[in-house]
Scaffold this active site. Structure first.
Site, PDB file in Angstrom:
ATOM      1  N   ASP A 299      16.128 -41.430   8.622  1.00 62.08           N
ATOM      2  CA  ASP A 299      17.578 -41.548   8.474  1.00 62.08           C
ATOM      3  C   ASP A 299      18.217 -40.202   8.849  1.00 62.08           C
ATOM      4  O   ASP A 299      17.548 -39.159   8.908  1.00 62.08           O
ATOM      5  CB  ASP A 299      17.968 -41.995   7.053  1.00 62.08           C
ATOM      6  CG  ASP A 299      19.372 -42.615   7.020  1.00 62.08           C
ATOM      7  OD1 ASP A 299      20.102 -42.515   8.040  1.00 62.08           O
ATOM      8  OD2 ASP A 299      19.745 -43.203   5.992  1.00 62.08           O
TER       9      ASP A 299
HETATM   10  C1  BGC Z   1      22.850 -44.072   7.032  1.00 60.78           C
HETATM   11  C2  BGC Z   1      22.089 -45.060   7.867  1.00 60.78           C
HETATM   12  C3  BGC Z   1      22.683 -45.160   9.247  1.00 60.78           C
HETATM   13  C4  BGC Z   1      22.688 -43.772   9.861  1.00 60.78           C
HETATM   14  C5  BGC Z   1      23.205 -43.748  11.277  1.00 60.78           C
HETATM   15  C6  BGC Z   1      23.035 -42.748   7.741  1.00 60.78           C
HETATM   16  O1  BGC Z   1      23.923 -41.929   7.053  1.00 60.78           O
HETATM   17  O2  BGC Z   1      22.173 -43.873   5.810  1.00 60.78           O
HETATM   18  O3  BGC Z   1      22.082 -46.317   7.236  1.00 60.78           O
HETATM   19  O4  BGC Z   1      21.957 -46.052  10.032  1.00 60.78           O
HETATM   20  O5  BGC Z   1      23.491 -42.934   9.065  1.00 60.78           O
HETATM   21  O6  BGC Z   1      24.550 -43.977  11.338  1.00 60.78           O
END
Ligand code: BGC
Length: 773
Positions: A299
């Site tokens: 993530d």
């Molecule tokens: C979130 C994810 C997301 C990623 C990309 C993160 O802050 O936890 O769920 O896919 O950002 O946008």
């Protein structure tokens, strides 16, 4: 003394039917006809030609940024692509722009490896569907699959080939803002929706994944993110291996079985090990046990965050720990590309670990058809034709109507008459198109979204529809200002609202949460109506006197509604329903659509009950058994133990009656199965949909059983007076639990099955059978 029944025979049969190690029949069907040997040969020959820098580049994803023309790679991005130092971008889309980025990768980099272009296409792209929690309230798997298919078709036309969805985190705590993104609290329901969404995004077969209307899916966040302590986002989670296996992992396993090609690591730690550095999750469970052969993306900056977690002193160590644990691609922080070459050269990180991760990434790129035609996804004509098409809007409206849950309807306040001379619509959220789109609204645009107020005006051309905001509308402003406005206790709009309510023939009172109160980094310590909304409800309901008042809730989490429930005769849970929110809500309020949604989460009586969920354990001191003590039982002194609205609850404009469940046998063996049948009758005078739910309780076993667990459901559409018999089949494999010796186990003994229109309703309709050795 009871005897453990080994499920070995069952597992062996499943494994034999599969093409992938450890995979079941569903995945075997997904992989069928796909040439894995040709893929391996292709990947090996490419890998053999790659430098270490190019390899680590493939394991690196950077984010785009908003340029004048739209979302694009940052200024230095094209140089990175050209140099082979990046394998993927996120937050970049648009057919023309992505074609340009792919051209740089394919035609100007040494090896011409195309880019994976990822985006959070969570509940729609340009046509926004209901937030996933709402969509799950439809309990309609076909609808969820279709919504994901449309989202994929739109995103793919805009050059996206990878979505960071579905989010399959089980969440039992309404304080957690991200509960809005998932399928709620139940592992069975969550698993079925995970499969449906993966199928919708990726299509039914691996060979078909290379089409121009599918995108690679990501099951996220692996794992346990929904168990953040206190519901505070990113917080520590700590739970047992048993909870991991029985509650947290089933939807991930279902997503993998449906063919999900990528998973995303979670931000949180579990019991002292950050998920982004947890080899138990990736190597042992995902790859060894489940036979997963796609790749894992960290993530956003989760690799770098290993330093904050306190398990890595510097970026290099953070990168080493994450990659060694099996997290193949880093997102945004660039640590793999920047810090890992030195570790490989010094021998601290084996090249074999890097190579294996690169193989996985290249495999998925090939599966997405990128080596065949890197421009397939970026098609300006298709983009113009596809995005927000009439058919997509119509589908969004249909799914939105099915996602609405009628929580209460005393005195049949709803549906409203269609010949009202005047109607008061009260509540700023009724006119808020930004909130209607919900959190993670893809490429949705608020001017293309219809909220409730204009939709009611359009649906009631002969009615004088009068509007008062009642509470402050939220300005488009920096995040904290919006949050402050959303919690405002300003009551200056109450007089005007009460005046309108006193004069109108009926009132629609719209209450709930602005979208900034939901989603990521949007935890709430109290899940009651924000600001002075409850006070407004009191004023408006009192002013309306005997005239009908329909409360419509628009929100992204289970709210604690006892105060409202005590005064409102009718409450419709309408969540954040997307582009077509207004028309969908109008359809329901005016009776063009009979609501049939059911809650995928428990609604508490008070925030202090959180985490609250229906499949709880009984404890050694239950409060609700005959002869329970007045004092020494598991309960609260100030609020009840029971929720306000139970999991699975939802009313209709008609009524349904259930017969007693009947069983095909009262005794089954290990190879047997039992059929559970129940008659359901529409006893009202409108056609309606009922979601018939099947729950099971293991009456005695070596680890504590939940009081009930969902094991099946079926949506039945019934004409007035019609009866249908609904039949479920239960086999021993459905009765498994994570046993004392850390394996899936079934034990012989008695099982109670319960059938009904909600988890609570089902408790009163039971039958029993015995599983024998
Ligand atoms: C979130 C994810 C997301 C990623 C990309 C993160 O802050 O936890 O769920 O896919 O950002 O946008």
């Amino acid at each position: 003394m009871r005897y453990l029944l080994s499920l070995l025979a069952f597992l062996l049969a499943v494994a034999a039917a599969s093409a992938q190690p450890g995979a079941g029949p569903q995945r075997a069907a997904f992989y069928e006809g796909y040439d894995l040997d040709a893929e391996a040969a292709f990947v090996e020959s490419l890998l053999a030609r790659m430098t270490l820098e190019e390899k680590l580049g493939q394991l690196t994803q950077y984010t785009g940024q908003w340029a004048v023309t739209g979302p694009a790679v940052p200024e230095t991005g094209e140089d990175e692509i050209r140099a082979g130092r990046v394998g993927s971008f996120l937050n970049v889309y648009g057919a023309d722009y992505t074609r340009r980025a792919q051209e740089v990768a394919v035609e100007e980099s040494r090896l011409g490896i195309p880019l994976l272009i990822g985006y959070d296409v969570v509940h729609g792209f340009r046509t926004v569907f209901p937030v996933p929690l709402a969509e799950t309230a439809s309990w309609n798997l076909d609808a969820a699959e279709e919504a994901a298919r449309i989202a994929a078709r739109e995103a793919a036309a805009s050059g996206i080939n990878w979505t960071f969805a579905p989010m399959v985190d089980i969440a039992r705590d309404g304080r957690w803002g991200r509960i809005v993104e998932g399928a709620g609290e139940d592992p069975y329901l969550g698993s079925r929706f995970a499969e449906a969404r993966v199928r919708g995004f990726q299509g039914p077969t691996l060979s078909g994944l290379a089409s121009d209307s599918t995108v690679v899916a990501t099951a996220k966040h692996f794992a346990g993110y929904g168990f953040a302590e206190g519901g505070r986002d990113y917080n520590t989670a700590d739970f047992s291996e048993r909870t991991l296996r029985e509650v947290v992992l089933p939807p991930f396993h279902a997503a993998v079985e449906a063919g999900a090609q990528t998973l995303m690591s979670a931000f949180n730690e579990i019991g002292g090990v950050p998920a982004t550095a947890d080899a138990h999750l990736y190597d042992e469970i995902l790859r060894d046990e489940w036979g997963f052969d796609g790749f894992i993306i960290a993530d956003y900056t989760a690799v770098r965050e290993l330093m904050y977690h306190g398990i890595a002193a510097d970026s290099a160590e953070a990168g080493r720990r994450a990659l060694s644990a099996g997290v193949d691609m880093s997102m945004v922080d660039g640590i793999y590309a920047r810090n890992l070459p030195a570790l490989v050269e010094s021998g601290e990180l084996p090249l074999a670990v890097v190579d294996e991760a690169v193989r996985r990434v290249l495999r998925v790129k090939r599966r997405a058809g990128l080596f065949e035609d890197p421009y397939r996804y970026s098609d300006a004509d298709r983009e113009a034709r596809t995005l927000l098409s009439d058919a997509h809007r119509a589908a969004a409206r249909d799914v939105a109507r099915q996602s609405v849950v009628l929580l209460k309807n005393d005195g049949d306040v709803l549906p409203l008459r269609r010949d009202l001379p005047t109607l008061a619509v009260i509540g700023a959220l009724a006119a808020d198109s930004v909130s209607a789109m919900g959190s993670w609204a893809g490429a949705g645009r608020w001017p293309e979204t219809t909220p409730i107020l204009p939709a009611l005006r359009e649906a009631l051309p002969d009615t004088d529809v009068r509007y008062a905001p009642g509470y402050p509308a939220i300005p488009r402003a920096p995040f904290l200002e919006m949050v402050e406005a959303a919690f405002s206790t300003d009551t200056s709009g109450h007089d005007e609202a009460a005046r309108l309510a006193a004069e109108a023939d009926a009132v629609v009172l719209v209450l709930g949460e602005h979208r900034e109160l939901t989603g990521e980094a949007a935890s709430r310590a109290s899940t009651e109506l924000p600001g002075a909304q409850l006070e407004l409800a009191r004023r408006v309901i009192a002013a309306a006197g005997d005239r009908p008042v329909a409360v419509v809730l628009t929100n992204g989490r289970p709210l604690a509604l006892s105060g409202l429930d005590a005064i409102a005769p009718s409450i419709l849970e309408a969540w954040h329903l997307g582009t077509e929110m207004g028309p969908a809500v109008a359809d329901v309020l005016l009776g063009y659509h009979n609501p049939g949604g059911k809650l995928p989460v428990t609604f508490p009586a008070a925030t202090g009950q959180e985490p609250i969920y229906y499949n709880r354990k009984r404890t050694g001191r239950p409060h609700d058994v005959p002869g329970a003590s007045d004092k020494y039982v598991s309960r609260y002194l100030d609020v009840p133990v029971e929720p306000l609205y139970p999991f699975g609850h939802g009313l209709s404009y008609t009524t349904f009656a259930y017969g007693a469940p009947t069983l095909s046998a009262t005794e089954i063996g290990v190879d047997g199965a039992v059929e559970v049948s129940v008659d359901v009758t529409n006893t009202g005078d409108r056609a309606g949909v009922e979601v018939v739910q099947l729950y099971v309780r293991d009456e005695e076993r070596t680890t504590t059983p939940p009081v009930q667990e969902l094991k099946g459901f079926e949506r039945v559409e019934l004409a007035p007076g019609e009866t249908q018999t609904v039949t479920f089949t239960l086999a021993p494999a459905d009765l498994q639990f994570w046993g004392m010796d850390n394996e899936w186990t079934v034990e012989p003994g008695w099982f109670t099955v319960m059938v009904g229109g909600s988890s609570l309703d089902a408790l009163g309709r039971a039958a029993r059978f015995e599983l024998i050795d």
